[in-house]
Motif scaffolding. Structure first.
Motif, PDB file in Angstrom:
ATOM      1  N   GLY A 258     -47.593   4.739   0.696  1.00  0.00           N
ATOM      2  CA  GLY A 258     -47.183   5.998   0.732  1.00  0.00           C
ATOM      3  C   GLY A 258     -48.232   7.177   0.938  1.00  0.00           C
ATOM      4  N   ASP A 259     -47.712   8.109   1.899  1.00  0.00           N
ATOM      5  CA  ASP A 259     -48.702   9.101   2.093  1.00  0.00           C
ATOM      6  C   ASP A 259     -48.076  10.445   2.371  1.00  0.00           C
ATOM      7  N   GLY A 260     -48.262  11.560   2.193  1.00  0.00           N
ATOM      8  CA  GLY A 260     -47.883  12.960   2.604  1.00  0.00           C
ATOM      9  C   GLY A 260     -48.340  13.438   3.985  1.00  0.00           C
ATOM     10  N   LEU A 261     -47.447  14.361   4.715  1.00  0.00           N
ATOM     11  CA  LEU A 261     -47.843  14.646   6.032  1.00  0.00           C
ATOM     12  C   LEU A 261     -47.623  16.116   6.030  1.00  0.00           C
ATOM     13  N   MET A 262     -48.687  16.979   6.007  1.00  0.00           N
ATOM     14  CA  MET A 262     -48.497  18.439   5.731  1.00  0.00           C
ATOM     15  C   MET A 262     -48.037  18.980   7.175  1.00  0.00           C
TER      16      MET A 262
END
Length: 472
Positions: free
Chosen positions: A182-186
């Protein structure tokens, strides 16, 4: 057939060059296919009218409709019919799934959305104009993208949010390993705000495909609202599709907000074992950032991490500290602070930095570390070039990309708009039989002899193919 050949030869003869000839041929075939498709639809409408008359329907009027297909624009006439005390309808529209007010075919909608999910709207407008026999404005491209994205969103949520309403599979998958990342992308949102795309992916392993590798059983989840929403989708998907009682779950993240060990652990309750790993890409980025003043020691620190030996870590950091220039107080303070922060980061994540082979999971276990590379379809589309997104706009793009990666986009279009599925009613089947009988069958002999002319140097494969064609 002779008329078509004559017209084709005439088009080629009157063209000044190959490009002009091909353009004219494309336009000619598009017009021809559109014309005969319209005739076929009108033939079906004739047969459907007869079937609906048997059900008590009467003809009110016959009017024209136009639908843009991938191969061209089709104009056709169809009947509006009505039965006492029932609403009037167009039998052809109903049986073929032609939606009221929709000018594009479902395949055209899907293809435009796919192109628009990978490039800006005006580039999609240009691509459609160059590669198809019609043109479309960039504003219409956006409306298509929004529509298809909403269909994919509804499709995903209908199957993963309220699992009590979903039909449970008879057998759940049992796999030895399951990898979750899992990871976030701005991205830049409107009104000078920053938004985040929350992404989670699962896979069952990795397999070789020539020199490249691909994930086995990969599935991707996204949310533009919150990480919690994305985790809910993943948890429900695992519950519906996997029996984890004998599965070793390996999770991987950068440890940022919303992607801590606890988040992963919560959704895999009941698994045989759960091992969490700190993402190597982010660890290496942290090392590069903190030890930028001693680049020659960065590789040594990475090696110490792979050995998972804290004494080696301290030795490298001590060596780094010994290189600090003490005659520049400001620089000295900054560099010491960088070493202190890096040491604290490594200490906090020490348990998650242990290599998988040191945890008894084998030397060649592969399946984590791909989340960053799988960001690319999203980051290429939503970031850079001065792009700013509304919440609805970025959500629709993300869902189209996700539908393509999960290979569910066509299912979403057909299932969320069931009119696109031909009804296969008794009347429809009988009308097809009647329409088929109306058209006289013509047999075609086809090509009996063929050859391939080539100016290039001789090729054994071309020679064999030429020989086959010449003996057909």
């Amino acid at each position: 057939m002779e008329t078509i050949l004559t017209e084709m030869i005439e088009l080629i003869k009157n063209s000044t060059d190959g490009i002009t000839a091909e353009r004219r041929l494309v336009a000619y075939f598009s017009e021809w296919i559109s014309e005969i498709t319209g005739e076929a639809l009108e033939c079906m409408d004739d047969a459907l009218a007869e079937e609906y008359k048997k059900m008590g329907y009467k003809i009110e009027k016959r009017d024209t409709r136009t639908i843009q297909f991938l191969f061209g624009k089709v104009n056709f006439k169809r009947r509006r019919m009505k039965k006492a005390e029932e609403k009037a309808l167009y039998p052809l529209d109903k049986e073929m799934g032609f939606l009221k007010g929709e000018a594009f075919s479902p395949l055209l909608l899907r293809n435009i959305a796919e192109v628009a999910s990978g490039t800006v709207l005006r580039k999609t407008e240009q691509a459609v104009s160059l590669l198809t026999p019609f043109s479309i404005s960039h504003t219409k491209v956006k409306s298509v993208l929004d529509k298809v994205g909403s269909l994919q969103k509804n499709y995903t949520e209908n199957r993963l949010l309220d699992i009590n309403q979903v039909e449970k599979p008879k057998h759940k998958k049992k796999v030895p390993f399951l990898f979750i990342e899992g990871d976030g992308l701005m991205y830049k949102a409107t009104k000078k705000k920053r938004g985040e795309i929350h992404r989670i992916q699962i896979a069952e392993g990795v397999e070789k495909n020539g020199k490249r590798t691909r994930l086995i059983g990969a599935h991707y989840f996204s949310s533009t609202e919150s990480a919690a929403d994305a985790w809910t989708l993943v948890q429900n998907y695992l519950f519906l599709h996997y029996d984890l009682s004998n599965t070793v779950v390996i999770s991987n993240s950068d440890g940022g907000s919303g992607y801590e060990f606890s988040q992963f652990n919560e959704i895999v309750t009941g698994c045989l074992c759960h091992e969490h790993v700190r993402d190597a890409y982010h660890v290496n980025q942290k090392i590069k950032q903190r030890l930028n003043f001693v680049p020659e020691l960065q590789a040594e620190l990475k090696k110490a991490i792979r050995h998972h030996d804290w004494s080696e870590i301290e030795l490298v950091l001590t060596t780094a500290e010994s290189t600090i220039l003490i005659d520049e107080e400001e620089v000295e303070t900054h560099q010491k602070e960088q070493i202190r922060l890096l040491k604290g980061y490594l200490n906090r994540n020490w348990d998650y930095l242990m290599p998988l082979y040191k945890r008894g999971l084998g030397e060649n276990l592969r399946g984590i570390g791909t989340c960053e590379s799988n960001h690319r379809p999203y980051s290429y589309r939503v970031k850079g070039h001065g792009k700013y997104w509304s919440k609805d706009g970025v959500r629709n793009v993300v869902y189209v990309i996700e539908g393509l990666k999960n290979e569910t986009l066509e299912h979403a279009i057909l299932e969320e708009m069931p009119e696109y599925n031909k009804q296969q009613s008794v009347q429809y089947k009988e009308a097809l039989k009647a329409a088929h009988k109306q058209v006289a069958h013509q047999s075609h002999e086809g090509v009996r002899h063929g050859s391939i002319f080539h100016i290039s140097s001789s090729s054994s494969s071309i020679g064999r193919l030429n020989k086959v064609l010449s003996t057909v």
